[in-house]
Design a protein around this motif. Structure first.
Motif, short mmCIF file in Angstrom:
data_model
loop_
_atom_site.label_atom_id
_atom_site.label_comp_id
_atom_site.label_asym_id
_atom_site.label_seq_id
_atom_site.Cartn_x
_atom_site.Cartn_y
_atom_site.Cartn_z
N GLU A 102 -49.25 1.56 -7.46
CA GLU A 102 -49.37 0.17 -7.92
C GLU A 102 -48.07 -0.37 -8.48
O GLU A 102 -47.82 -1.58 -8.44
CB GLU A 102 -50.48 0.08 -8.98
CG GLU A 102 -51.87 0.44 -8.43
CD GLU A 102 -52.92 0.48 -9.51
OE1 GLU A 102 -52.52 0.54 -10.69
OE2 GLU A 102 -54.12 0.46 -9.19
N TYR A 138 -46.02 -2.24 -5.70
CA TYR A 138 -46.59 -3.38 -5.00
C TYR A 138 -45.63 -4.56 -5.01
O TYR A 138 -44.86 -4.76 -5.95
CB TYR A 138 -47.90 -3.80 -5.64
CG TYR A 138 -49.08 -2.93 -5.30
CD1 TYR A 138 -49.01 -1.99 -4.29
CD2 TYR A 138 -50.28 -3.04 -6.00
CE1 TYR A 138 -50.09 -1.18 -3.97
CE2 TYR A 138 -51.38 -2.24 -5.69
CZ TYR A 138 -51.27 -1.31 -4.68
OH TYR A 138 -52.34 -0.52 -4.36
N THR A 139 -45.70 -5.36 -3.96
CA THR A 139 -44.92 -6.59 -3.89
C THR A 139 -45.77 -7.77 -4.38
O THR A 139 -46.97 -7.63 -4.63
CB THR A 139 -44.44 -6.84 -2.45
OG1 THR A 139 -45.57 -6.87 -1.57
CG2 THR A 139 -43.49 -5.73 -2.00
N LEU A 178 -49.82 -3.89 1.78
CA LEU A 178 -51.05 -3.35 1.24
C LEU A 178 -51.42 -2.02 1.88
O LEU A 178 -52.10 -1.19 1.26
CB LEU A 178 -52.19 -4.36 1.45
CG LEU A 178 -53.50 -4.13 0.72
CD1 LEU A 178 -53.28 -4.12 -0.79
CD2 LEU A 178 -54.52 -5.20 1.10
N ASP A 192 -45.58 5.08 1.04
CA ASP A 192 -45.54 4.73 -0.38
C ASP A 192 -44.11 4.59 -0.88
O ASP A 192 -43.79 4.97 -2.01
CB ASP A 192 -46.29 5.78 -1.21
CG ASP A 192 -46.66 5.24 -2.59
OD1 ASP A 192 -46.73 4.01 -2.74
OD2 ASP A 192 -46.88 6.06 -3.51
N PHE A 227 -43.43 -6.61 -9.86
CA PHE A 227 -43.75 -7.02 -8.49
C PHE A 227 -42.66 -7.92 -7.92
O PHE A 227 -42.33 -7.84 -6.74
CB PHE A 227 -45.10 -7.74 -8.47
CG PHE A 227 -46.22 -6.91 -9.01
CD1 PHE A 227 -46.51 -5.68 -8.47
CD2 PHE A 227 -46.99 -7.37 -10.07
CE1 PHE A 227 -47.55 -4.90 -8.96
CE2 PHE A 227 -48.03 -6.61 -10.57
CZ PHE A 227 -48.31 -5.37 -10.01
N VAL A 257 -49.17 -8.68 -2.63
CA VAL A 257 -50.25 -7.76 -3.00
C VAL A 257 -50.74 -8.06 -4.40
O VAL A 257 -51.95 -8.02 -4.68
CB VAL A 257 -49.76 -6.30 -2.89
CG1 VAL A 257 -50.88 -5.33 -3.26
CG2 VAL A 257 -49.27 -6.01 -1.48
#
Length: 281
Positions: free
Chosen positions: A225, A228-229, A219, A141, A74, A232
């Motif tokens: 997944e 994600y950052t 989000l 995405d 992340f 999130v």
């Protein structure tokens, strides 16, 4: 003389109060991240941990927030998005600000007004239309979708702010460089850029914070997944029945550190750029 002393003392006291008001949430965040759970949920608030522990940091850094995905993934995603937004935004904003400040063209005033109008639009109102646009472009995405959106949000402020810095640079400096044989690109790189470096630093800080802390679009535009950052990932600590406040505060502290480091780094560049520009002028 006494009145001036009282005015200065009142101003200093007000400054100290504002500083304490701004620093206290950060202090409480760091303090809570070092407390064991029994002190966090104690009925008596404890500003300083009596038994400090790094267990919450171990849980955040050592464990997988998702199956097979740890905190480092992340962090990498957030770093890619933030750095790309800053680099692209700084380049585009500087070129646009130079064009607006140096050249006269039709609808120039309307363009400047639109920069302010865009800032007044709530971000939440743009989620659905931007989602449809991103999906139509085939960027859903992907981290590129976030970079594109954050770039669009940071550019109006950056262009408007840099315009003032570019306009404050006398044209005589550029004309003198051109008379000495410098090309337009050399004049831009060696004369204009060092003088507008402070404004470029300020806008880069704004762009970095915008890209680093944003949650809603990250989000919405990401479903994988593994992409994600950090903002999130922070939501994983909030459960339906309870919240891991120690981990939340530890992750928040880790989330804040890169912003502070980035500010310290670019602040030094801001001072050196200002001095360098003054010498070249």
């Amino acid at each position: 003389m006494r009145r001036r002393w009282w005015s200065r003392a009142a101003a200093n006291a007000a400054g100290v109060l504002v500083a304490l008001f701004a620093v206290f949430p950060v202090f409480w965040m760091v303090s809570t991240s070092l407390k064991p759970n029994r002190e966090i949920f104690s009925a008596t608030p404890q500003p300083v941990p009596h038994h400090p522990t790094l267990q919450h940091y171990r849980d955040v850094l050592g464990g997988d927030l998702l199956p097979g995905v740890g905190f480092g993934s992340f962090f990498r995603n957030s770093a890619i998005v933030a750095v790309a937004t800053v680099l692209a935004g700084s380049l585009v904003a500087l070129l646009a600000a130079t064009a607006v400040a140096r050249y006269r063209f039709r609808f120039r005033t309307a363009f400047l007004v639109m920069l302010l109008v865009v800032q007044m639009v709530p971000l939440e109102a743009l989620v659905i239309p931007l989602f449809l646009m991103i999906r139509r472009l085939g960027l859903y995405d992907t981290l590129a979708s976030l970079i594109l959106v954050y770039l669009a949000f940071s550019l109006p402020f950056a262009v408007w702010m840099l315009r003032g810095f570019v306009a404050a640079v006398p044209r005589d400096l550029e004309e003198a460089a051109e008379m000495d044989g410098a090309s337009r690109w050399q004049t831009f790189w060696r004369v204009l850029l060092p003088l507008v470096a402070p404004g470029l630093v300020a806008t880069s800080i704004f762009s970095f914070i915008t890209a680093w802390n944003e949650l809603i679009f990250a989000l919405t535009f990401l479903s994988d997944e593994g992409k994600y950052t950090l903002p999130v990932a922070m939501t994983f600590f909030f459960g339906r029945d309870d919240t891991a406040w120690g981990a939340v505060m530890a992750a928040s502290t880790l989330l804040t550190l890169p912003v502070m480091v980035f500010f310290l780094v670019v602040q030094r560049r801001m001072v050196s750029g200002l001095v360098s520009g003054a010498v070249k002028g």
